[in-house]
Scaffold this motif. Structure first.
Motif, PDB file in Angstrom:
ATOM      1  N   LYS A  21       2.589  -1.130   4.766  1.00 15.95           N
ATOM      2  CA  LYS A  21       2.510  -2.587   4.984  1.00 15.95           C
ATOM      3  C   LYS A  21       1.271  -2.939   5.804  1.00 15.95           C
ATOM      4  N   GLN A  25      -1.820  -5.343   4.530  1.00 18.97           N
ATOM      5  CA  GLN A  25      -1.912  -6.638   5.219  1.00 18.97           C
ATOM      6  C   GLN A  25      -3.272  -7.315   5.040  1.00 18.97           C
ATOM      7  N   ILE A  28      -3.310  -9.014   1.770  1.00 18.66           N
ATOM      8  CA  ILE A  28      -2.456 -10.205   1.857  1.00 18.66           C
ATOM      9  C   ILE A  28      -3.223 -11.349   2.538  1.00 18.66           C
ATOM     10  N   LYS A  32      -4.150 -14.959   0.947  1.00 16.97           N
ATOM     11  CA  LYS A  32      -3.666 -16.173   1.636  1.00 16.97           C
ATOM     12  C   LYS A  32      -4.813 -17.144   1.931  1.00 16.97           C
ATOM     13  N   TYR A 195       5.376  -6.774  -2.984  1.00 10.80           N
ATOM     14  CA  TYR A 195       5.368  -7.054  -1.545  1.00 10.80           C
ATOM     15  C   TYR A 195       4.168  -7.932  -1.174  1.00 10.80           C
ATOM     16  N   SER A 198       4.637 -11.456  -2.453  1.00 11.16           N
ATOM     17  CA  SER A 198       5.804 -12.107  -1.815  1.00 11.16           C
ATOM     18  C   SER A 198       5.451 -12.631  -0.437  1.00 11.16           C
ATOM     19  N   GLN A 199       4.404 -12.114   0.163  1.00 13.03           N
ATOM     20  CA  GLN A 199       3.986 -12.526   1.503  1.00 13.03           C
ATOM     21  C   GLN A 199       3.017 -13.704   1.498  1.00 13.03           C
TER      22      GLN A 199
END
Length: 201
Positions: A21, A25, A28, A32, A195, A198-199
């Motif tokens: 994770k 990150q 992610i 974002k 994952y 989904s974040q």
């Protein structure tokens, strides 16, 4: 595409370790920020031969972006050498519920991979990471193997570079574990892409 939806519904992000994770990150955060700015999200998955892991990651990332309703995501793949999509990868994704059409019958075939009835297919074929088919700028380079990561210290046009490495299922080619290990690697990549996206929401 009931079989594919069933697989997605049964993925467990509990299998993604805290260490992984942490690795994921930064990707992610990149997605974002692009979404926040209403910019296109271009991801180029890179592995040496562009034949196994990079294609699995390309297909699953595009699938998960759609699954979570994250628009303007465009996934590509490339390598440091041109070979061909490995046949067991093709077999694996078909077994996991994707619909696939072989668009050319050459030593390096082009495959159209459908993950939804109404969405355009993901086009898979082996190519250099800087091939004309791939974006030239404003993209993230996702390095899916250590040799490509180490062998390509500079990816022209990439805004960011993320080393998200996966073990090569090629290790099991020609063994009785081959089919199982390709399926496992595909599910591992699917779970991590699940994952990631989904974040983002």
């Amino acid at each position: 595409m009931k079989a594919l939806r069933h697989i997605i519904q049964n993925l467990s992000v509990d299998t993604v370790s805290a260490g992984r994770k942490e690795v994921l990150q930064s990707l992610i955060d990149y997605i974002k920020e692009k979404k926040r700015r209403h910019q296109d999200i271009r991801l180029v998955f890179i592995c040496t031969h562009n034949s196994r892991r990079s294609h699995l990651a390309q297909v699953w990332a595009q699938t998960m972006a759609f699954h979570f309703g994250i628009r303007n995501v465009f996934c590509y793949s490339g390598g440091t050498e041109v070979t061909a999509v490995f046949p067991k990868v093709v077999e694996t994704i078909v077994n996991q519920g994707f619909e696939l059409e072989k668009r050319s019958d050459t030593t390096n075939p082009v495959y159209a991979v459908k993950f939804d009835e109404n969405e355009p297919p993901v086009l898979c074929f082996s190519k250099m990471f800087d091939d004309v088919f791939n974006p030239k700028n404003a993209f993230a380079a996702v390095m899916t193997c250590s040799s490509a990561d180490e062998g390509c210290p500079f990816i022209a046009g990439a805004e960011k570079r993320f080393p998200i490495r996966y073990d090569d299922p090629k290790t099991f080619d020609g063994t009785e574990l081959m089919e199982t290990k390709y399926a496992e690697r595909s599910v591992e990549i699917a779970t991590e892409m699940y994952y990631v996206f989904s974040q983002v929401n």
